[in-house]
Write a protein that holds these residues in place. Structure first.
Motif, short mmCIF file in Angstrom:
data_model
loop_
_atom_site.label_atom_id
_atom_site.label_comp_id
_atom_site.label_asym_id
_atom_site.label_seq_id
_atom_site.Cartn_x
_atom_site.Cartn_y
_atom_site.Cartn_z
N ILE A 60 0.86 -1.19 0.00
CA ILE A 60 0.00 0.00 0.00
C ILE A 60 0.90 1.24 0.00
O ILE A 60 1.74 1.39 0.88
N THR A 103 -0.80 -2.88 -4.58
CA THR A 103 -2.18 -3.25 -4.92
C THR A 103 -3.19 -2.23 -4.42
O THR A 103 -4.36 -2.31 -4.76
N THR A 104 -2.73 -1.29 -3.58
CA THR A 104 -3.60 -0.19 -3.12
C THR A 104 -2.78 1.09 -3.08
O THR A 104 -1.65 1.09 -2.59
N ARG A 106 -3.24 5.41 -2.10
CA ARG A 106 -4.07 6.55 -1.71
C ARG A 106 -3.57 7.73 -2.54
O ARG A 106 -2.41 8.11 -2.43
N ASP A 123 -12.57 -0.13 -9.98
CA ASP A 123 -13.54 -0.82 -9.11
C ASP A 123 -14.58 -1.59 -9.91
O ASP A 123 -15.04 -2.65 -9.51
N PRO A 130 -4.50 -0.92 -9.39
CA PRO A 130 -4.60 -1.08 -7.94
C PRO A 130 -5.91 -0.49 -7.43
O PRO A 130 -6.54 0.30 -8.13
N SER A 131 -6.31 -0.86 -6.22
CA SER A 131 -7.41 -0.14 -5.57
C SER A 131 -6.92 1.27 -5.30
O SER A 131 -5.80 1.46 -4.84
N ALA A 346 -3.11 -0.07 6.14
CA ALA A 346 -4.54 -0.41 6.10
C ALA A 346 -5.26 0.13 7.33
O ALA A 346 -6.39 0.63 7.23
N ARG A 351 -9.36 0.37 6.96
CA ARG A 351 -9.88 -0.79 6.22
C ARG A 351 -9.44 -2.07 6.90
O ARG A 351 -8.24 -2.38 6.92
N LEU A 354 -7.53 -5.72 4.96
CA LEU A 354 -6.63 -5.25 3.92
C LEU A 354 -5.23 -5.21 4.53
O LEU A 354 -5.07 -4.98 5.74
N ASP A 364 -5.06 -9.77 -1.86
CA ASP A 364 -4.03 -8.96 -2.51
C ASP A 364 -2.70 -9.49 -2.01
O ASP A 364 -2.41 -9.42 -0.81
N ARG A 387 -4.23 -9.62 -7.28
CA ARG A 387 -5.07 -8.53 -6.75
C ARG A 387 -6.54 -8.96 -6.77
O ARG A 387 -7.03 -9.38 -7.81
#
Ligand SMILES: [Zn+2]
Length: 407
Positions: A60, A103-104, A106, A123, A130-131, A346, A351, A354, A364, A387
């Motif tokens: 992340i 994979t995530t 921000r 989504d 990635p998310s 996470a 979350r 995660l 993920d 993922r």
């Protein structure tokens, strides 16, 4: 049909060390973490033999700008390229992140709310990536930091309206600027200058929280950090000029520090003359204090997470492994930097399921050869990426086409 991963060592995102285990992935989630050799795959299950590789939770990155190129002056590049080319660049950057095991992400600032559109497209399964938890445009004062993607808002009512606007646009996080920055603008902006007032920051945070959105505050100078912490923001971005007292206050309030250590070192280096002079000079003046602040935060027990500012000046996507090395240079252990990019991140996002490998968690995963607990560099290039239960990167090639289909 399940995906079964056998013959590997699994690090769950929290423990001190990895342990031998097999994983069963079904419907995008981890169904089981089983003792080695105990899973009996069905005929239509896909079995992946890891041959002793280490499996970790997908990484992340807590601070990226997907619209930015990582060139010497990325804001200028966006200005020249315009919205359409910038959107395509952001999609390519998102995919580069995913293939590197991130994979995530921000995303805390994008022109035209592009990162929000991208988050939505991914989504819906229309694009591989990635998310993305995206702020879209940022909420700043008139003349505030990063005006090129800011919604300018002055006074409590205007700030509340701006938060509502971003929530309506689909923001997953609200980003604001509590101080000036290093790269932002050539003139009229100083890192020590506080921007949004305590009352504005308080109203912004309350309104974001009312809609279930966390708040990320760009804050370098001490006064602005103090304002943001008092307002109850969730993460302080950069946090360059902390004091011991402020660090204690952050620890008590549970405020997370996302320091983005590497980017200031890169900007301060000047990039062989490529970096704009004003930004290099500002970054040079903060590098030493920044490292001291990270050490102060760690000593006080402030949660520190891994964010890179990827896309910013001379820091192309992906950049997470370099930030993990930078965090190690500030005194964090190898395991702690991995936590900062998995379970710790996470938690800062709020979350559950995660950044961890446990039954019920989101599937993920990344696979690396060698030992990332002794060699952080290995995280530059995982050989395998899963993922949401889909195997998107294999040893020699993409396991799946990167672009699914755009309807
Ligand atoms: Zn940033």
């Amino acid at each position: 049909m399940s995906l079964v991963l056998t013959g590997g060592l699994v690090w769950d995102g929290r423990s001190e060390e990895p342990a031998e285990a097999d994983l069963v992935v079904d419907d995008g989630r981890i169904e089981a973490v089983a003792a080695p050799g105990t899973v009996r795959p069905g005929d239509d299950d896909v079995v992946l033999d890891l041959g002793g590789s280490i499996v970790l939770p997908g990484l992340i990155d807590m601070h990226v700008h997907l619209v930015w190129s990582g060139g010497p002056d990325p804001a200028r590049t966006v200005e020249h390229a315009g919205e359409q080319v910038t959107t395509l660049r952001a999609a390519a950057n998102a995919q580069a992140q995913l293939l590197a095991g991130v994979t995530t992400v921000r995303d805390v600032g994008s022109n035209w709310d592009i990162a929000i559109s991208l988050a939505r497209t991914i989504d819906r399964g229309e694009l591989e990536g990635p998310s993305i938890i995206a702020s879209g445009r940022t909420v700043i004062m008139t003349g505030g930091h990063d005006p090129f993607w800011g919604v300018m808002a002055d006074g409590v009512d205007a700030v509340v309206a701006a938060v509502r606007g971003q929530v309506t646009a689909g923001a997953g996080v609200i980003k604001t600027a509590a101080t000036g920055g290093a790269y932002g603008r050539e003139e009229g902006e100083e890192v020590g200058q506080a921007e949004l007032s305590p009352a504005e920051l308080g109203a912004l945070t309350a309104e974001a929280h009312r809609f279930g959105r966390r708040v990320a505050a760009h804050a370098l100078g001490t006064e602005g950090i103090a304002n943001a912490v008092a307002a109850g923001v969730d993460t302080i971005e950069h946090g360059v000029f902390l004091t011991e007292e402020l660090a204690d206050r952050m620890a008590a309030a549970g405020t997370v520090l996302c320091p983005t250590v590497e980017i200031y070192r890169v900007i301060a280096s000047g990039g062989g003359g490529e970096v704009p002079d004003y930004a290099r000079a500002k970054a040079e003046a903060v590098v030493t204090a920044h490292e001291q602040s990270v050490r102060m935060a760690l000593a006080a027990g402030v949660p520190v997470v891994a964010g890179t500012d990827a896309g910013s000046v001379l820091l192309p996507h992906p950049a997470l492994a370099s930030e993990l090395l930078a965090l190690r240079s500030c005194g964090m252990s190898a395991t702690d930097v991995l936590r900062a990019a998995t379970s710790g991140a996470a938690a800062a996002l709020g979350r559950s399921g995660l950044g961890v490998i446990e039954p019920g968690a989101r599937a993920d995963l990344i696979m690396v050869d060698g030992d990332p607990f002794t060699d952080t560099e290995l995280l530059h290039r995982p050989w395998g990426v899963v993922r949401g239960g889909r195997h998107v990167r294999g040893r020699d090639r993409l396991a799946r086409p990167v672009v699914a289909h755009i309807r």
